[in-house]
Design a protein around this motif. Structure first.
Motif, short mmCIF file in Angstrom:
data_model
loop_
_atom_site.label_atom_id
_atom_site.label_comp_id
_atom_site.label_asym_id
_atom_site.label_seq_id
_atom_site.Cartn_x
_atom_site.Cartn_y
_atom_site.Cartn_z
N LYS A 338 0.82 -1.22 0.00
CA LYS A 338 0.00 0.00 0.00
C LYS A 338 0.86 1.26 0.00
CE LYS A 338 -4.07 -2.05 2.22
NZ LYS A 338 -4.93 -2.07 3.43
N HIS A 340 3.35 1.90 -1.63
CA HIS A 340 3.85 2.22 -2.97
C HIS A 340 2.87 3.11 -3.74
CE1 HIS A 340 6.25 1.67 -6.55
NE2 HIS A 340 7.05 0.85 -5.91
N PHE A 341 1.61 3.15 -3.26
CA PHE A 341 0.59 3.92 -3.98
C PHE A 341 0.96 5.40 -4.08
CE2 PHE A 341 -3.47 6.23 -4.24
CZ PHE A 341 -4.02 5.62 -5.35
N SER A 342 1.63 5.92 -3.06
CA SER A 342 1.98 7.34 -3.04
C SER A 342 3.02 7.70 -4.11
CB SER A 342 2.52 7.72 -1.66
OG SER A 342 3.70 6.99 -1.37
N ALA A 344 2.85 6.69 -7.25
CA ALA A 344 2.24 6.50 -8.56
C ALA A 344 2.48 7.68 -9.51
CB ALA A 344 0.74 6.25 -8.40
N ARG A 370 -7.73 3.27 -6.93
CA ARG A 370 -6.85 2.29 -6.29
C ARG A 370 -7.41 0.90 -6.57
NH1 ARG A 370 -3.60 2.52 -1.16
NH2 ARG A 370 -4.39 4.65 -0.92
N TRP A 374 -3.08 -3.17 -4.65
CA TRP A 374 -2.40 -2.70 -3.44
C TRP A 374 -2.93 -3.45 -2.23
CZ3 TRP A 374 -2.76 0.43 -7.67
CH2 TRP A 374 -1.58 1.07 -8.07
N TYR A 410 0.69 -1.68 -15.41
CA TYR A 410 0.66 -0.79 -14.24
C TYR A 410 -0.39 0.30 -14.43
CZ TYR A 410 2.29 2.53 -10.68
OH TYR A 410 2.36 3.39 -9.61
N GLN A 413 -4.08 -0.19 -13.53
CA GLN A 413 -4.52 -0.11 -12.14
C GLN A 413 -5.21 1.22 -11.84
OE1 GLN A 413 -4.14 -3.14 -10.88
NE2 GLN A 413 -2.99 -3.52 -12.78
N PHE A 414 -5.06 2.21 -12.74
CA PHE A 414 -5.64 3.54 -12.53
C PHE A 414 -6.77 3.82 -13.53
CE2 PHE A 414 -1.20 3.53 -11.22
CZ PHE A 414 -1.35 3.85 -9.88
#
Length: 643
Positions: A338, A340-342, A344, A370, A374, A410, A413-414
């Motif tokens: 989680k 790692h989300f910051s 992105a 999200r 994550w 990747y 995911q967004f």
């Protein structure tokens, strides 16, 4: 107090040094930082399993009566190419009290450095104080973050024991089985090496059995029946679902094999009432696929670019070590922490600067979304393969293709889920059940990122499956019969063979094992599968024919000669489960090895007591000249210790 970092390879060592205080002093085989911290490295494995003749000179000659070879005290020896670096590591390890293990974050990386500690006889007090550095991203910010999160190396010892058990078990099985069957082959006149391994041989068995299934396939006619039901200017096409009474005329997959039966049903439903007994309409969503593990990436690269698993791994290593453009590639995980989300925003910015073909995908990404990727509970030693925040402009063609796949996955995911409208009508006609169903995409969501394909004209869902109420009665105009033929399975390709290796439960013979093995990692590991396939090609047990992978006559002969147990994935997949349990302290090392030694002894007794297998007679001697010279002595490591 100054620390000594021991990395798995020079590139990782340099990345660690870059995060330490400057100025640096580059020495022969290590780097000193301004605060006294020093970084040295292995060059992959500095040590390797000793050959049989290291245990006894008599093993230089291959002799059936000497088998099985089971070391009482296992020996490692320095690799010739790494002896100099081993001396550097040994000297430094004696000088420092604070040592940090910086092997790659997996089972093999753990053992690779731990075995050096044992070999140089590092005092137990020092061993207990060793810390563990886990790095899956070579960029400076990621390395600095990892340096602030050191753990005790003692916590990772079960992982090391698991890797050690696998290494020794592979040696025992591969060494003894390869010697035994090569000697049998020589007695039958074959001049090559018939290598056997606990992973390579079941993979070869998969291909041999698939080839034979295709060769022995006999096409059979089968028939499908659609009820044609007119409604408001359109025809509803509902497929007949044969009842239990039809089973005597069906194959194991439920296909009807007798045309007269289908003709009879078609006659009976013509002009008859068609009552809706079930009606369903719903909207569904499909979330984005998870980011890649190595095997998933290799499979997609093979499908899209016809790229071999070995080439994908090589490009990944280059992207990771040389360009620092992706995270650790030998990962079996498809989830992300989680935290790692910051990052992105920085990662997506790097994708935009590196992959021109993904510009539109970057613009459409919503970084507030999200996905389920994550998930801290799904991440262990390493996370999924994703791009880093570093942009690169000079990638080779192969590197660019692999990066594009990783980056696109990747970006997905967004994006929101793809949404669909689904409809289903179940009709009762003359006592039979007929089903009409359809599906239509409402919004592409993440699918907008998929490479465009030519789409055929799509009928409106309402036309093919109209919104009828349960109890509605229409009239079946007629039945339409479709004549079909069964088709053989397809030859394995690089992609489908990798899929078979990862989803091995489908090919397990023992029904009890099927239940156990559905959640295992499959045949081999993320890091070894490419090498196993490459090995089978080099040893001329498998061959490529265009995109197809087929067994050679030598490969077929070897499979026929071996005990059936050795050719199915049950045994090796069961090994992997035990090794996984060992890493989690659920399976003891000693018990695992004792059972294996007993099994190998039994196989060797059988080999020595039975005549030469007929399958080894008249094998083609198409072995390359450089290998013929080694067939009698056969002492090269690559013939004996590979999985």
């Amino acid at each position: 107090m100054a620390r000594l970092f021991i990395a798995e390879k020079p590139s990782l060592g340099r990345a660690i040094a870059a995060a330490l205080p400057k100025p640096h002093k580059n020495q022969q085989g290590y780097i000193e930082s301004a605060n006294g911290d020093t970084v040295t490295w292995c060059i992959g494995h500095l040590l390797e399993q000793a050959e049989p003749d290291a245990y006894d000179e008599k093993y230089k000659s291959w002799n059936l009566q000497d088998l099985p070879i089971v070391p009482e005290q296992w020996l490692l020896k320095p690799r010739k190419s790494a002896a100099k670096q081993l001396s550097v590591v040994k000297k430094l390890a004696k000088q420092f009290n604070d040592i940090v293990h910086a092997g790659d974050p997996d089972r093999e990386g753990q053992l690779l450095v731990d075995e050096v500690f044992d070999f140089i006889k590092l005092p137990q007090v020092k061993k207990q104080q060793i810390q563990r550095l886990l790095i899956s991203d070579l960029n400076l910010s990621a390395v600095k973050k990892a340096l602030g999160n050191l753990k005790s190396n003692q916590a990772f010892m079960p992982l090391s024991v698991s890797a050690l058990a696998r290494s020794r078990a592979d040696w025992l099985y591969g060494m003894n089985m390869t010697r035994a069957y090569t000697l049998l082959g020589q007695q039958a006149g074959y001049k090559g090496v018939l290598s056997v391994g606990r992973v390579q041989t079941p993979v070869l068995g998969l291909v041999v059995r698939r080839d034979r299934e295709i060769a022995n396939f006999t096409p059979r006619a089968f028939y499908q029946l659609d009820a044609i039901i007119p409604h408001e200017g359109n025809d509803i096409r509902a497929r007949w679902q044969p009842s239990e009474a039809c089973k005597p005329w069906q194959d194991e997959e439920g296909r009807v094999l007798h045309r007269k039966l289908v003709e009879n049903v078609a006659t009976r439903i013509s002009g008859q009432p068609a009552e809706v007994i079930e009606a369903e309409r719903k909207n569904t969503k499909q979330g984005a696929p998870l980011p890649y593990s190595l095997s998933a990436l290799q499979i997609d690269a093979a499908k899209r670019f016809n790229m071999s698993a070995a080439d994908v791994l090589a490009h990944c290593q280059s992207l990771y070590e040389k360009h620092k453009a992706i995270t650790y590639p030998r990962s079996d995980c498809r989830y992300l922490p989680k935290g790692h989300f910051s990052e992105a925003k920085d990662v997506v910015r790097a994708i935009a600067a590196t992959a021109d073909c993904l510009q539109q995908g970057v613009e459409g990404a919503d970084l507030s979304l999200r996905s389920k990727a994550w998930n801290d509970s799904k991440v262990e030693a390493h996370h999924a393969i994703i791009p880093t925040s570093r942009s690169v402009k000079s990638l080779s063609s192969g590197e660019a293709k692999v990066y594009e796949l990783v980056a696109r996955q990747y970006l997905m995911q967004f994006y929101p889920p793809a949404s669909f409208a689904e409809a289903k009508l179940v009709f009762s006609i003359a006592g039979g059940i007929f089903i009409a169903k359809g599906k239509k995409q409402l919004s592409a969501g993440w699918k907008a990122l998929m490479p465009s394909k030519k789409k055929s004209a799509e009928e409106e869902l309402e036309a093919i499956v109209p919104p009828l109420e349960k109890g509605t009665v229409l009239t079946c105009d007629r039945g339409e019969i479709k004549d079909c033929m069964t088709e053989p399975p397809k030859y394995f390709s690089e992609a489908s063979l990798l899929q078979a290796m990862t989803g091995i439960a489908r090919f397990v013979k023992d029904p009890e094992f099927k239940k156990i093995l559905r959640d295992t990692d499959g045949l081999g590991t993320e890091a070894t599968r490419a090498g196993i396939l490459d090995l089978l090609f080099k040893r001329r047990l498998l061959q490529r024919e265009g995109k197809q992978i087929r067994a050679t006559p030598s490969g077929e002969g070897l499979i026929d000669a071996l005990p059936e147990k050795s050719t199915y994935p049950d045994m090796t997949a069961h090994w992997e489960r035990q090794l996984h349990d060992m890493a989690e302290r659920k399976c003891p090392y000693k018990a695992f090895m004792q059972i294996l030694e007993k099994e190998i002894s039994e196989i060797m007794d059988t080999v020595k007591s039975q005549p030469i297998p007929h399958a080894l007679k008249n094998l083609p001697n198409d072995v390359p000249a450089k290998r013929k010279r080694r067939s009698s002595g056969g002492r090269k490591k690559r013939y004996t210790t590979k999985a």
